[in-house]
Design an enzyme around this catalytic site. Sequence first.
Site, PDB file in Angstrom:
ATOM      1  CB  SER A  46     -45.042-109.742 -63.263  1.00  0.00           C
ATOM      2  OG  SER A  46     -45.085-108.702 -62.300  1.00  0.00           O
ATOM      3  CD  GLU A  47     -43.216-106.282 -64.994  1.00  0.00           C
ATOM      4  OE1 GLU A  47     -43.728-106.334 -66.124  1.00  0.00           O
ATOM      5  OE2 GLU A  47     -43.895-106.204 -63.951  1.00  0.00           O
ATOM      6  CB  THR A  48     -36.680-108.528 -60.936  1.00  0.00           C
ATOM      7  OG1 THR A  48     -37.437-109.635 -60.420  1.00  0.00           O
ATOM      8  CG2 THR A  48     -35.550-108.201 -59.974  1.00  0.00           C
ATOM      9  CG  PHE A  66     -34.105-107.734 -66.532  1.00  0.00           C
ATOM     10  CD1 PHE A  66     -33.528-108.439 -67.582  1.00  0.00           C
ATOM     11  CD2 PHE A  66     -33.472-106.587 -66.076  1.00  0.00           C
ATOM     12  CE1 PHE A  66     -32.339-108.008 -68.156  1.00  0.00           C
ATOM     13  CE2 PHE A  66     -32.284-106.152 -66.640  1.00  0.00           C
ATOM     14  CZ  PHE A  66     -31.715-106.864 -67.688  1.00  0.00           C
ATOM     15  CG  HIS A  77     -45.756-103.481 -60.826  1.00  0.00           C
ATOM     16  ND1 HIS A  77     -45.552-104.327 -61.897  1.00  0.00           N
ATOM     17  CD2 HIS A  77     -45.199-104.109 -59.749  1.00  0.00           C
ATOM     18  CE1 HIS A  77     -44.907-105.406 -61.477  1.00  0.00           C
ATOM     19  NE2 HIS A  77     -44.678-105.303 -60.193  1.00  0.00           N
TER      20      HIS A  77
END
Length: 280
Positions: A46-48, A66, A77
């Site tokens: 979902s995100e990096t 991103f 998070h």
Amino acid sequence: MQTFDVRQLDVFSSVALKGNPLAVVLGADSLTDQQMADFANWTNLSETTFLLTPRDPEADYRVRIFTTLKELPFAGHPTLGSCHAWLQAGGTPKGEEIIQECEIGLVRIRRQGQQLAFIAPPLLRSGAVEPPLLERVRLALGLTPHAIVRSQWVDNGAGWLALMLADRDQVLALQPDYSQLHGLAIGVIAPCDPSRDDIDTHFEVRAFIAGDGAQEDPATGSLNAGVAQWLLAEGLAPDRYIVSQGTAIGRAGRIHVERQGDEVWIGGAVAVCIEGHVQL
């Protein structure tokens, strides 16, 4: 090609593999925007996030966040996971609190025992949801005309629109038609009933992000930060409460919310699952 330290962490759960995963690339100053976007798309999380030298002298570090599709100015998070990775890598805050720089500005983070917590950023958009949009969301979620008890914009940079339903079972039963939600970030919340629901939390939350690599988010700091400001302002939640999220997809996320004066803090546990290197 360059080599970077990378961590994959589990956020908002003290139970391994039951929270929200996050990839963090450390020392990422030399990466281009495209390299960051490509790696985030490849992780399919979902995100990096990418940790960089701060531009603001008050900040301890800078983070860029991103999804698989775009860069976000803020997300919850990733804030806690990035902070945990920075501390584990030897980061030392300048003061008692850790100050994170991201595109929304400076975000305060503090240690609470074994957990981290960030201060909820101000809402960029609040207030009533437009009736045509609310009807579109209702139909996409398969809800009856009177199932939505309340609704509100709770956008703090991630674009969240929040709905409240009457009970937890309704939230867990949702089967969204994502094709009708494209371009939207939808949070759905309902109070838990301790006499009926076998759970130790005050609210159940689900988060839907149509078109993203992970269309249902397991545990969402930004959504819960926005929802907390809404619920607390209207007297719909106590000053301290716990949210359960991810139940419908086999996770066990726990988000801790606490109001202290005019400040709202969003906290949870973070654990490192993978440590290694990536070549980009």
